[in-house]
Design a protein around this motif. Structure first.
Motif, PDB file in Angstrom:
ATOM      1  N   ASP A 154       0.898  -1.299  -0.122  1.00 59.41           N
ATOM      2  CA  ASP A 154       0.066   0.113  -0.018  1.00 59.41           C
ATOM      3  C   ASP A 154       0.669   1.278  -0.010  1.00 59.41           C
ATOM      4  N   GLN A 155       2.337   1.223   0.218  1.00 56.83           N
ATOM      5  CA  GLN A 155       2.874   2.338   0.109  1.00 56.83           C
ATOM      6  C   GLN A 155       4.004   2.207  -1.067  1.00 56.83           C
ATOM      7  N   PRO A 156       4.229   3.151  -1.532  1.00 55.94           N
ATOM      8  CA  PRO A 156       5.000   3.070  -3.119  1.00 55.94           C
ATOM      9  C   PRO A 156       6.481   2.401  -2.683  1.00 55.94           C
ATOM     10  N   PHE A 157       7.166   2.646  -1.936  1.00 53.97           N
ATOM     11  CA  PHE A 157       8.737   2.095  -1.395  1.00 53.97           C
ATOM     12  C   PHE A 157       8.770   0.928  -1.049  1.00 53.97           C
ATOM     13  N   VAL A 158       7.506   0.502   0.072  1.00 54.38           N
ATOM     14  CA  VAL A 158       7.371  -0.596   0.626  1.00 54.38           C
ATOM     15  C   VAL A 158       7.080  -1.655  -0.483  1.00 54.38           C
ATOM     16  N   ALA A 159       6.234  -1.193  -1.332  1.00 53.99           N
ATOM     17  CA  ALA A 159       5.717  -2.122  -2.351  1.00 53.99           C
ATOM     18  C   ALA A 159       6.839  -2.767  -3.292  1.00 53.99           C
ATOM     19  N   LYS A 160       7.511  -1.727  -3.469  1.00 53.08           N
ATOM     20  CA  LYS A 160       8.704  -2.013  -4.455  1.00 53.08           C
ATOM     21  C   LYS A 160       9.517  -2.958  -3.889  1.00 53.08           C
ATOM     22  N   LEU A 161       9.865  -3.101  -2.593  1.00 54.82           N
ATOM     23  CA  LEU A 161      10.509  -4.091  -1.872  1.00 54.82           C
ATOM     24  C   LEU A 161       9.860  -5.324  -1.665  1.00 54.82           C
ATOM     25  N   SER A 162       8.437  -5.230  -1.531  1.00 58.79           N
ATOM     26  CA  SER A 162       7.737  -6.340  -1.295  1.00 58.79           C
ATOM     27  C   SER A 162       7.943  -7.064  -2.723  1.00 58.79           C
ATOM     28  N   LEU A 163       7.619  -6.506  -3.877  1.00 56.09           N
ATOM     29  CA  LEU A 163       7.878  -7.280  -5.058  1.00 56.09           C
ATOM     30  C   LEU A 163       9.118  -7.707  -5.352  1.00 56.09           C
ATOM     31  N   ILE A 164      10.117  -7.027  -4.965  1.00 56.82           N
ATOM     32  CA  ILE A 164      11.651  -7.336  -5.030  1.00 56.82           C
ATOM     33  C   ILE A 164      11.744  -8.917  -4.358  1.00 56.82           C
ATOM     34  N   LEU A 165      11.034  -8.912  -3.077  1.00 56.60           N
ATOM     35  CA  LEU A 165      11.142 -10.144  -2.238  1.00 56.60           C
ATOM     36  C   LEU A 165      10.719 -11.444  -3.138  1.00 56.60           C
ATOM     37  N   VAL A 166       9.219 -10.884  -3.634  1.00 59.88           N
ATOM     38  CA  VAL A 166       8.699 -12.264  -4.300  1.00 59.88           C
ATOM     39  C   VAL A 166       9.628 -12.361  -5.620  1.00 59.88           C
ATOM     40  N   GLY A 167      10.202 -11.530  -6.297  1.00 64.45           N
ATOM     41  CA  GLY A 167      10.999 -12.025  -7.259  1.00 64.45           C
ATOM     42  C   GLY A 167      12.612 -12.704  -6.863  1.00 64.45           C
ATOM     43  N   VAL A 168      12.734 -12.119  -5.896  1.00 66.23           N
ATOM     44  CA  VAL A 168      14.049 -13.120  -5.371  1.00 66.23           C
ATOM     45  C   VAL A 168      13.818 -14.440  -4.944  1.00 66.23           C
ATOM     46  N   TRP A 169      12.640 -14.722  -4.219  1.00 64.99           N
ATOM     47  CA  TRP A 169      12.048 -15.850  -4.084  1.00 64.99           C
ATOM     48  C   TRP A 169      11.881 -16.867  -5.030  1.00 64.99           C
ATOM     49  N   LYS A 170      11.290 -16.011  -6.236  1.00 68.95           N
ATOM     50  CA  LYS A 170      11.117 -17.061  -7.368  1.00 68.95           C
ATOM     51  C   LYS A 170      12.251 -17.117  -8.263  1.00 68.95           C
TER      52      LYS A 170
END
Lengths: 295, 411
Positions: A154-170
Motif C-alpha cells: 500500500d505504500q510505494p517504496f515498501v511495495a517495491k521492496l515487497s515485489l523484489i522479495l517475491v522476485g528473489v524468492w521466485k
C-alpha cells in the motif's frame, strides 16, 4: 559456395534454430524499431494506410513522459537491489545444499527449486494474501511480536521492496541449480590439497570455492540482470504498477501503453530503448569480464 | 521475471497482424446457419442456455465464446488486426468509441428499423445514448450497470445514523460518525482505483467533464469533486489504499467499512460471499450535491465489421433485446437489463434494491464517448491518487491533469 557445402553438416544442425531466431527474435525487433517511428494504433492495425511516419516524435514524448521516467527509476532500483540479492541468496543456498547429498538435501533442493516452476499467477495470489495489510499472514505474525502492521503493497517504496522479495524468492531457485552444478564441477583435488595444507573452512570457501565459481557467477549475474531489467510479471499481476506508480517497471509501461492504450508506436519506442539498455548493460558486463584472470 | 523480451512480444503482435491481414471474414463458423458470439466475463454457459430457444425457433445455431474481461482488449485488437473475429461481440461502454474508430464495429444505421426490439426508445435513455459513436449507430444496449451507495443498515443504526445519507453533507457527517467508533473502523470505503467515482461526484455537483467533443476538467465542479473525495482521505474516514472487491466484502462483513460505492455486481458478490449479512444491508442512490446523478455503465452488442452474417446476427440481437429474454438473463446471471421496461417488470417483484437501481439508472450519465478516454481515465485515476493518497494540492494537481487530458484528447 564450396565452403558452404563443406559445412553442410553444421548448417543442418544450426540452420533451423537460426531460422527460428530470425523469425521470432530479429524480425520482431526490427518491426518494433520500425513501428516506433510511426503512430500505429488500433485503427492502424485495421487499416495500415492510416499509419503515419512521425520520425523520432515517440522518443521525444518518452523522454518528457514523467511516468516513463518513474518506470525507469523503479527498474533501476529493481536491478540494483534485486541482482545482488539473487546472486547472494542463490549462492548461499547452493553452498548449504552442497554440503550433503542425503535424501534430506535432495528434498530441500526440490523445495528451493519449486518457486521457479510455479505459475506466476498462483504465486501472485498467494503472496497477495500473505501481504494483505489487514488480514494477511505476515502482518499477523508481526502482530504476535507486537509490531505495527506493515503496508506491504500500500505504500510505494515498501511495495517495491515487497515485489523484489517475491522476485528473489521466485528467481533464486533457478540460479541455485546453476551454482550447484558449478560447485559439483570443482575437482576434489583442490580441496584435498588444501586439507593437507591445513586451511580453515573459511579460507577454503573464499580462496577456492568462490574463485572457481567465477564463471557461474558471471552467467548468473548477466541473466539475472537481464531478467530484472525486464521485471514485469510481479507488478503486472500483483499491483498493476501502483500504488502511485511506485512499482511501475519499464516492461509494464510498455505493456500498458501497447495493450491497454493501443498506442503501439509509443510502446515500440519504449521497447527499443529497453532493448538498447539491455544490450549496453550486457556489453559492459562482458567487457568487465574480459579483464578477468583465468584459472 | 520473464526472460523473453517485451520488445519481441510487441513486435510479434504487429508482425502477426501483417501476416494475418489477408485472412478476412469469419474463419471458424463454416455453415451459414451458425453465428459466433463473444461474451465478456464467464457467462458462456448462461448464454448457450438462453440461445437454445432462439435456435429451436430459427434453426440458427449460436456458438458462444466467453472472454475474460482482462483479455477483452487483446482479443479484440487481434481480431481487428487479423480480420478474424466473431459475428457478434459484447463491448463495454468504455471501449465503444475506440473500437468504432478502428472500424471494428459494423455501421448499423438504417438497418435497425426492421427490428423494433432494437429501437433506442426501449432502453434507458443513457444506455441508448451509447448506441451512436460519431453519428453512426454501431451497437445496441445489452446489460446495464450503475453505481450506488451500499450501506450496512444495522451498523449505521447502532452508530445513530437513522437513514442512508442523501447529500454530500449527510455523507460526510455519517462517515465521520461511523469512523468515530474507533478501533480501526472507517466510515466509508472509497476506491482510488475507480475511474467512475470522480465522474459521479462531478455530475452530482452539477458539472460535466466534456463540453461537446472536448474534455473539460478545468471546471469548478470537477475541482469540488476532487476536493470532496480528498476530504474523506485527509480526515481518515476511508482507508488510504486501493481496495479490491474482496477487501470491500471483508470490510463490509466485519463492519469496518460500513459504506462503499459500487455496482450491482457487488450485490451478487455479497450474496455469495457474505450470505449471513442478508437483511443487514441495503443500497441507496448516490448522495447529491445538486443532483443524485450516477454513471450508466454496462455493455452493448455490436456486429463485427467483417461478419458475413449480418441478418442472422441482427435477428439474434433482437431476440436478446426482447423483454422476456432480458428478464430471464437477469434471473440467470444477475446482470441488470438495459431495457427499461424489463427492469421495471423485475422491480414489480418487490425487491427494494432493484427499485433503487431502476431510479438511479434513470438518473445516470454515460462515460465520455471519446476515443482517447482509454488514455485519459488512467491519468485521471493517477491525479486522484496523488491528491487523495499522498495529499497533493487540488489547486495544482487538477490544472496539470486537465492540460494533460486536453493534450491526450487532441491526439
Amino acid at each position: 559456395m564450396r565452403k558452404l557445402s563443406r559445412h553442410r553438416g553444421a548448417l543442418i544442425f544450426v540452420g533451423p534454430s537460426v531460422l527460428l531466431l530470425l523469425v521470432f527474435m530479429v524480425v520482431p525487433i526490427l518491426v518494433a524499431a520500425g513501428a516506433s517511428l510511426t503512430d500505429l494504433d488500433l485503427r492502424g492495425l485495421a487499416d495500415p494506410s492510416s499509419v503515419e511516419f512521425i520520425g523520432l516524435e515517440n522518443y521525444r514524448r518518452l523522454l518528457s513522459d514523467e511516468l516513463f521516467g518513474k518506470a525507469a527509476v523503479n527498474t533501476l532500483l529493481y536491478v540494483v537491489i534485486g541482482v545482488p540479492l539473487i546472486v547472494v541468496c542463490s549462492l548461499a543456498v547452493a553452498l548449504l545444499l552442497n554440503m550433503g547429498s542425503s535424501r534430506l538435501f535432495r528434498g530441500l533442493r526440490a523445495f528451493y527449486f519449486l518457486p521457479a516452476i510455479t505459475n506466476i499467477v498462483a504465486v501472485a495470489v498467494i503472496w497477495g494474501y500473505l501481504y494483505n495489510t489487514d488480514s494477511g499472514l505476515l502482518n499477523y505474525l508481526l502482530s504476535l511480536g507486537g509490531v505495527e502492521p506493515v503496508p506491504w503493497l500500500d505504500q510505494p517504496f515498501v511495495a517495491k521492496l515487497s515485489l523484489i522479495l517475491v522476485g528473489v524468492w521466485k528467481g533464486a531457485g533457478f540460479n541455485m541449480i546453476i551454482f550447484l552444478a558449478a560447485l559439483q564441477g570443482i575437482p576434489r583435488e583442490y580441496y584435498e590439497a588444501a586439507a593437507i595444507d591445513g586451511v580453515t573452512p573459511w579460507q577454503r570457501l573464499t580462496r577456492i570455492t568462490i574463485p572457481l565459481l567465477r564463471y557461474a557467477t558471471f552467467f548468473v549475474t548477466v541473466t539475472t540482470t537481464i531478467a530484472w531489467i525486464q521485471f514485469f510479471e510481479e507488478p503486472f499481476v500483483m499491483t498493476d504498477g501502483g500504488p502511485l506508480d511506485g512499482t511501475m517497471s519499464v516492461a509494464l509501461f510498455i505493456y500498458q501503453n501497447g495493450f491497454n492504450l493501443s498506442d503501439f508506436g509509443y510502446a515500440s519506442a519504449a521497447s527499443v530503448l529497453l532493448f538498447l539498455a539491455i544490450m549496453i548493460v550486457t556489453a559492459v558486463q562482458f567487457r568487465l569480464r574480459r579483464s578477468d584472470v583465468e584459472y | 521475471m520473464r526472460r523473453r523480451s517485451i520488445a519481441v512480444l510487441a513486435g510479434l503482435a504487429v508482425a502477426a497482424s501483417a501476416l494475418a491481414g489477408c485472412g478476412g471474414g469469419d474463419g471458424g463458423a463454416g455453415d451459414a446457419q451458425s453465428i459466433e458470439i463473444w461474451t465478456m466475463g464467464d457467462k458462456a454457459k448462461q448464454m448457450t442456455e438462453i440461445a437454445a430457444a432462439f435456435t429451436a425457433d430459427t434453426k440458427i445455431e449460436i456458438k458462444v465464446q466467453s472472454i475474460p474481461w482482462k483479455n477483452a482488449r487483446d482479443k479484440m485488437s487481434a481480431a481487428i488486426a487479423s480480420g478474424n473475429g466473431p459475428d457478434i461481440v459484447q463491448v463495454g461502454h468504455s471501449f465503444l468509441a475506440e473500437f468504432a474508430d478502428a472500424g471494428a464495429l459494423l455501421d448499423l444505421s438504417g438497418k435497425l428499423s426492421a427490428y423494433p426490439e432494437l429501437d433506442g426508445a426501449k432502453f434507458f435513455p443513457a444506455s441508448a445514448e451509447t448506441m451512436k459513436v460519431g453519428g453512426a449507430t454501431v451497437s445496441v444496449p445489452w446489460i446495464a450497470d450503475t453505481r450506488v451507495l451500499f450501506y450496512r443498515t444495522d451498523v449505521l443504526q447502532q452508530a445513530g445514523v437513522s437513514k442512508a445519507p442523501a447529500t454530500w453533507d449527510e455523507l460526510t457527517a455519517a462517515a465521520t460518525t461511523l469512523a468515530a467508533r474507533g478501533g480501526g473502523n472507517f466510515g466509508i470505503g472509497l476506491n482510488t482505483d475507480d475511474q467512475f467515482l470522480p465522474l459521479i461526484l462531478t455530475w452530482s455537483a452539477g458539472g460535466d467533464v466534456v463540453n461537446g467533443d472536448q474534455v473539460s476538467f478545468d471546471t469548478e465542479q470537477f475541482k469540488s469533486a476532487v476536493a470532496y473525495e480528498q476530504s474523506f482521505f485527509s480526515a481518515g474516514l476511508t482507508p488510504k489504499k486501493a481496495q479490491p472487491d474482496a477487501d470491500m466484502v471483508q470490510g463490509f462483513k466485519t463492519g469496518k467499512i460500513p459504506m462503499f460505492v459500487s455496482g450491482p455486481y457487488m450485490a451478487t458478490l455479497l450474496n455469495n460471499q457474505a450470505p449471513e449479512l442478508a437483511g443487514k444491508w441495503a443500497v441507496a442512490a448516490i448522495p447529491a450535491k445538486s443532483s443524485a446523478t450516477s454513471v450508466m455503465a454496462g455493455s452493448n452488442l455490436a456486429i463485427f465489421s467483417k461478419s458475413k452474417k449480418v441478418d442472422q446476427s441482427l435477428k439474434f440481437m433482437s431476440y436478446l433485446a426482447q423483454k422476456q429474454t432480458q428478464e430471464s438473463w437477469f434471473k440467470a446471471t444477475n446482470d441488470l437489463p438495459a431495457r427499461q421496461d424489463a427492469l421495471q417488470g423485475l422491480v414489480a417483484g418487490g425487491d427494494a434494491n432493484l427499485a433503487v437501481y431502476y431510479e438511479q439508472m434513470r438518473n445516470a450519465k454515460i462515460v465520455p464517448q471519446l476515443k482517447a478516454w482509454g488514455a485519459i481515465a488512467p491519468e485521471m485515476v493517477r491525479a486522484l491518487q496523488k491528491v487523495c493518497v499522498s495529499g497533493a494540492s487540488v489547486d495544482t494537481t487538477v490544472p496539470a491533469f486537465a492540460a494533460k487530458a486536453r493534450e491526450l484528447s487532441a491526439k
